[in-house]
Design a protein around this motif. Structure first.
Motif, mmCIF file in Angstrom:
data_model
loop_
_atom_site.group_PDB
_atom_site.id
_atom_site.type_symbol
_atom_site.label_atom_id
_atom_site.label_comp_id
_atom_site.label_asym_id
_atom_site.label_seq_id
_atom_site.Cartn_x
_atom_site.Cartn_y
_atom_site.Cartn_z
ATOM 1 N N PHE A 92 -5.901 3.106 2.503
ATOM 2 C CA PHE A 92 -5.466 3.670 3.838
ATOM 3 C C PHE A 92 -6.031 3.191 4.874
ATOM 4 N N PHE A 93 -7.278 2.934 5.175
ATOM 5 C CA PHE A 93 -7.810 2.192 6.131
ATOM 6 C C PHE A 93 -7.477 0.738 6.243
ATOM 7 N N LEU A 94 -7.167 0.022 5.146
ATOM 8 C CA LEU A 94 -6.860 -1.328 5.242
ATOM 9 C C LEU A 94 -5.258 -1.116 5.822
ATOM 10 N N GLY A 95 -4.492 -0.378 5.578
ATOM 11 C CA GLY A 95 -3.002 -0.109 6.127
ATOM 12 C C GLY A 95 -3.118 -0.105 7.697
ATOM 13 N N VAL A 96 -3.959 0.783 7.964
ATOM 14 C CA VAL A 96 -4.307 1.079 9.362
ATOM 15 C C VAL A 96 -4.378 0.066 10.273
ATOM 16 N N ILE A 114 0.818 -1.094 0.061
ATOM 17 C CA ILE A 114 -0.111 -0.080 -0.064
ATOM 18 C C ILE A 114 0.859 1.024 0.063
ATOM 19 N N ARG A 115 2.088 1.293 0.856
ATOM 20 C CA ARG A 115 2.802 2.331 0.771
ATOM 21 C C ARG A 115 3.479 2.537 -0.478
ATOM 22 N N LEU A 116 4.023 1.402 -1.030
ATOM 23 C CA LEU A 116 4.958 1.406 -2.127
ATOM 24 C C LEU A 116 4.155 1.909 -3.734
ATOM 25 N N ASP A 117 2.897 1.155 -3.584
ATOM 26 C CA ASP A 117 2.462 1.409 -4.939
ATOM 27 C C ASP A 117 1.186 2.634 -4.889
ATOM 28 N N ARG A 118 1.457 3.606 -5.836
ATOM 29 C CA ARG A 118 0.554 4.598 -5.561
ATOM 30 C C ARG A 118 -0.805 4.627 -6.066
ATOM 31 N N SER A 119 -1.103 3.411 -6.915
ATOM 32 C CA SER A 119 -2.333 3.156 -7.186
ATOM 33 C C SER A 119 -3.116 2.713 -6.072
ATOM 34 N N LEU A 120 -2.578 2.411 -5.068
ATOM 35 C CA LEU A 120 -3.413 1.896 -3.830
ATOM 36 C C LEU A 120 -3.414 3.032 -2.975
ATOM 37 N N HIS A 121 -3.042 4.269 -3.299
ATOM 38 C CA HIS A 121 -3.027 5.529 -2.232
ATOM 39 C C HIS A 121 -4.550 6.199 -2.442
ATOM 40 N N PHE A 147 -2.369 -7.335 -8.121
ATOM 41 C CA PHE A 147 -1.677 -6.592 -9.118
ATOM 42 C C PHE A 147 -0.484 -5.895 -8.761
ATOM 43 N N ALA A 148 -0.764 -4.955 -7.606
ATOM 44 C CA ALA A 148 0.236 -4.026 -7.210
ATOM 45 C C ALA A 148 1.602 -5.103 -6.657
ATOM 46 N N LEU A 149 1.100 -6.318 -5.905
ATOM 47 C CA LEU A 149 2.256 -7.140 -5.389
ATOM 48 C C LEU A 149 3.039 -7.466 -6.840
ATOM 49 N N ARG A 150 2.424 -7.915 -7.693
ATOM 50 C CA ARG A 150 3.222 -8.387 -8.729
ATOM 51 C C ARG A 150 4.091 -7.215 -9.472
ATOM 52 N N LYS A 151 3.487 -5.919 -9.389
ATOM 53 C CA LYS A 151 4.299 -5.006 -9.901
ATOM 54 C C LYS A 151 5.586 -4.760 -9.028
ATOM 55 N N VAL A 152 5.022 -4.730 -7.620
ATOM 56 C CA VAL A 152 6.332 -4.406 -6.952
ATOM 57 C C VAL A 152 7.452 -5.245 -6.907
ATOM 58 N N LEU A 153 6.952 -6.823 -7.152
ATOM 59 C CA LEU A 153 8.029 -7.781 -7.142
ATOM 60 C C LEU A 153 8.515 -7.628 -8.446
ATOM 61 N N GLY A 154 8.012 -7.206 -9.428
ATOM 62 C CA GLY A 154 8.632 -7.112 -10.878
ATOM 63 C C GLY A 154 9.768 -5.993 -10.690
ATOM 64 N N LYS A 155 9.343 -4.749 -10.076
ATOM 65 C CA LYS A 155 10.388 -3.927 -9.892
ATOM 66 C C LYS A 155 11.538 -4.407 -8.984
ATOM 67 N N GLN A 156 11.453 -5.210 -8.063
ATOM 68 C CA GLN A 156 12.382 -5.686 -7.413
ATOM 69 C C GLN A 156 13.264 -6.449 -8.199
ATOM 70 N N VAL A 157 12.882 -7.475 -8.972
ATOM 71 C CA VAL A 157 13.623 -8.397 -9.580
ATOM 72 C C VAL A 157 14.348 -7.640 -10.762
ATOM 73 N N SER A 158 13.724 -6.724 -11.424
ATOM 74 C CA SER A 158 14.284 -5.621 -12.443
ATOM 75 C C SER A 158 15.644 -5.103 -12.093
ATOM 76 N N LEU A 159 15.429 -4.486 -10.728
ATOM 77 C CA LEU A 159 16.269 -3.866 -10.020
ATOM 78 C C LEU A 159 17.623 -4.685 -9.698
ATOM 79 N N LYS A 160 17.317 -5.796 -9.019
ATOM 80 C CA LYS A 160 18.319 -6.826 -8.930
ATOM 81 C C LYS A 160 19.144 -7.207 -10.107
ATOM 82 N N LEU A 161 18.461 -7.526 -11.324
ATOM 83 C CA LEU A 161 19.131 -8.042 -12.581
ATOM 84 C C LEU A 161 19.940 -6.838 -13.232
ATOM 85 N N TYR A 162 19.468 -5.643 -12.947
ATOM 86 C CA TYR A 162 19.986 -4.365 -13.314
ATOM 87 C C TYR A 162 21.361 -4.390 -12.605
#
Length: 327
Positions: A67-71, A55-62, A305-320
């Protein structure tokens, strides 16, 4: 007369520590329970931390809903931290004692976060009502300022209600009895140690339980009746399915959460049956916190979808980084 008063004064000695009987009657099974509960506790922690991080990392969930789910996930994390570590230690320990002060603190924070969760679920129901029944006014009705005020009100409500209940419970004289037939300092097992009439205290605690459980649940029911009426007016089946899918996760958590909590806390302590109620409390303190992240992650396409996107970014960053090191 004087002699009876002296005996009473002797019996009303200050209890300095309590003995948590917990699952001591189960013998060697406690080790198996330790493994199971430790695994579930780690799953609860990892699940809630994952939900909060996504929720914190993905802007689409802001949005207000997330927000209440995060709390709620944050509150659930602290809620389980108050109960489960001590329970796990006691499963492997011979001395299952807890000091009077620690017992007060444990009950206070347990009730504080539990009541906060109940109020948050009510606010989340109101959020879904505004989103579906008043979509055009939703950005105004649920502005970030309003979301912050509602979340703060839930926390303050939990704090004040917990303060009152804990004060009522521990203001009663407990004589020399110090054996709590539970795995943590819950209301019913502790108040049963009192050696005086508890009817008045029990009545006020029941009123607090009604305010914390019945009122938010009634509010949620009214919200969902209005939501159902609005959904039935949507002409397309796809539109109705999409509108209802945003509520299904919340509704599932509400039924389990309020069902277990009502069974335990909306009845007099005289009807407390240790083994049966202890099993129900395990569901309330372990299964419900476990259910929240699972339901909101497994049944929610936005979170998936947000989880896949965040994990995808982490994998891409690691490969980079690996490519940079190679070249």
């Amino acid at each position: 007369m004087l002699c009876s008063r002296l005996v009473m004064a002797e019996n009303l000695t200050m209890v300095t520590e309590f003995l948590l009987l917990g699952f001591s009657s189960l013998g060697d099974i406690q080790r198996a329970l330790f493994v199971v509960f430790l695994f579930l506790y780690l799953v609860i922690l990892s699940g809630n931390v994952t939900v909060i991080s996504i929720i914190r990392l993905d802007r689409s969930l802001h949005t207000p809903m997330y927000f209440f789910l995060g709390v709620l996930s944050t509150s659930e994390t602290f809620y389980t931290f108050v109960i489960l570590p001590k329970m796990l230690i006691n499963l492997l320990s011979v001395a299952r004692t807890i000091s009077f002060t620690c017992c007060v603190i444990q009950m206070f924070f347990f009730l504080c976060f539990a009541i906060t969760n109940c109020l948050l679920l009510g606010v989340m129901g109101y959020d879904r009502y505004d989103a579906i029944c008043h979509p055009l006014h939703y950005p105004i009705l649920m502005s970030w300022q309003m979301c912050g005020k509602l979340a703060a009100a839930c926390g303050i409500g939990g704090f004040l209600a917990s303060l009152m209940v804990v004060n009522l419970v521990f203001s009663l004289p407990s004589c020399s009895a110090n054996k709590i037939n539970h795995y943590f300092c819950d209301i019913s097992p502790v108040i049963r140690l009192a050696c005086t009439n508890i009817d008045v205290h029990e009545f006020f605690i029941f009123i607090c339980g009604v305010l914390a459980l019945v009122v938010p649940f009634f509010f949620i029911c009214i919200s969902y009746l209005c939501i159902l009426r609005t959904i039935l007016k949507i002409p397309s089946a796809e539109g109705r399915k999409k509108a209802f899918s945003t509520c299904s996760s919340h509704l599932t958590v509400v039924i389990v959460h309020y069902g277990c909590a009502s069974f335990i806390y909306l009845r007099p302590t005289a009807s407390y049956v240790s083994n049966k109620d202890r099993l129900m409390t395990v569901k309330y303190t372990i299964v419900t916190p476990l259910l929240n992240p699972m339901v909101y992650s497994l049944r929610n396409k936005d979170v998936q979808f947000a989880l896949r996107k965040v994990l995808g970014k982490q994998v891409s960053l690691k490969l980079y980084k690996q490519n940079v090191i190679l070249f």
